[in-house]
Design a protein around this motif. Structure first.
Motif, PDB file in Angstrom:
ATOM      1  N   ILE A 162       0.857  -1.187   0.000  1.00 17.05           N
ATOM      2  CA  ILE A 162       0.000   0.000   0.000  1.00 17.05           C
ATOM      3  C   ILE A 162       0.893   1.237   0.000  1.00 17.05           C
ATOM      4  N   CYS A 163       0.544   2.210  -0.828  1.00  9.78           N
ATOM      5  CA  CYS A 163       1.224   3.506  -0.833  1.00  9.78           C
ATOM      6  C   CYS A 163       0.217   4.552  -0.388  1.00  9.78           C
TER       7      CYS A 163
ATOM      8  N   TYR B  51      -2.705   2.425  -4.238  1.00 10.98           N
ATOM      9  CA  TYR B  51      -2.348   3.828  -3.979  1.00 10.98           C
ATOM     10  C   TYR B  51      -3.551   4.501  -3.358  1.00 10.98           C
ATOM     11  N   LEU B  52      -3.440   4.828  -2.054  1.00  9.33           N
ATOM     12  CA  LEU B  52      -4.585   5.307  -1.292  1.00  9.33           C
ATOM     13  C   LEU B  52      -4.344   6.683  -0.684  1.00  9.33           C
TER      14      LEU B  52
ATOM     15  N   ASN C 247     -13.128   3.538  -1.707  1.00  9.58           N
ATOM     16  CA  ASN C 247     -13.423   4.980  -1.589  1.00  9.58           C
ATOM     17  C   ASN C 247     -12.182   5.841  -1.393  1.00  9.58           C
ATOM     18  N   TYR C 248     -11.009   5.232  -1.354  1.00 12.11           N
ATOM     19  CA  TYR C 248      -9.796   5.977  -1.032  1.00 12.11           C
ATOM     20  C   TYR C 248      -8.704   5.875  -2.094  1.00 12.11           C
ATOM     21  N   ILE C 249      -9.000   5.247  -3.225  1.00 10.10           N
ATOM     22  CA  ILE C 249      -8.008   5.038  -4.268  1.00 10.10           C
ATOM     23  C   ILE C 249      -7.677   6.367  -4.956  1.00 10.10           C
ATOM     24  N   PHE C 250      -6.373   6.632  -5.116  1.00 10.71           N
ATOM     25  CA  PHE C 250      -5.926   7.825  -5.838  1.00 10.71           C
ATOM     26  C   PHE C 250      -6.129   7.621  -7.323  1.00 10.71           C
ATOM     27  N   GLN C 251      -6.806   8.536  -7.969  1.00 10.68           N
ATOM     28  CA  GLN C 251      -6.991   8.488  -9.418  1.00 10.68           C
ATOM     29  C   GLN C 251      -5.977   9.458 -10.024  1.00 10.68           C
ATOM     30  N   GLN C 252      -5.118   8.954 -10.892  1.00 12.45           N
ATOM     31  CA  GLN C 252      -4.085   9.812 -11.496  1.00 12.45           C
ATOM     32  C   GLN C 252      -4.422  10.108 -12.931  1.00 12.45           C
TER      33      GLN C 252
ATOM     34  N   LYS D 176       4.640  10.280  -7.267  1.00 14.41           N
ATOM     35  CA  LYS D 176       4.919  10.775  -8.610  1.00 14.41           C
ATOM     36  C   LYS D 176       5.718   9.814  -9.471  1.00 14.41           C
ATOM     37  N   GLY D 177       6.244   8.760  -8.888  1.00  7.89           N
ATOM     38  CA  GLY D 177       7.049   7.809  -9.642  1.00  7.89           C
ATOM     39  C   GLY D 177       6.197   6.847 -10.458  1.00  7.89           C
TER      40      GLY D 177
END
Length: 75
Positions: free
Chosen positions: A35-36, A50-51, A70-75, A41-42
């Motif tokens: 888990i990150c 990625y949360l 509900n916590y996933i980072f969308q890039q 940015k890498g």
């Protein structure tokens, strides 16, 4: 095992203390983590979640590990 981004808010030192107080483990490298937490940015690894930092805070306040959805980072 989780990796805390240096840009996380609250600061990664304080967030790491919270995680460890609650029995979690923090890795100094992303390669060792599953888990990150926070913006990264890498290059993204498909096996790592990625949360948002909010996942940790909500999990602590609710006394349970919250679902990742509900916590996933969308890039």
């Amino acid at each position: 095992m989780m990796f805390l981004s240096l840009t996380s808010q609250p600061p990664c030192e304080k967030l790491g203390e919270l995680v460890q107080l609650c029995g979690g483990k923090v890795s100094k490298t992303l390669r060792q983590a599953k888990i990150c937490i926070g913006k990264y940015k890498g290059k993204k690894q498909p096996e790592i979640q990625y949360l948002s930092e909010k996942w940790i805070l909500d999990s602590i306040t609710q006394h349970t590990i919250c679902p990742f959805e509900n916590y996933i980072f969308q890039q």
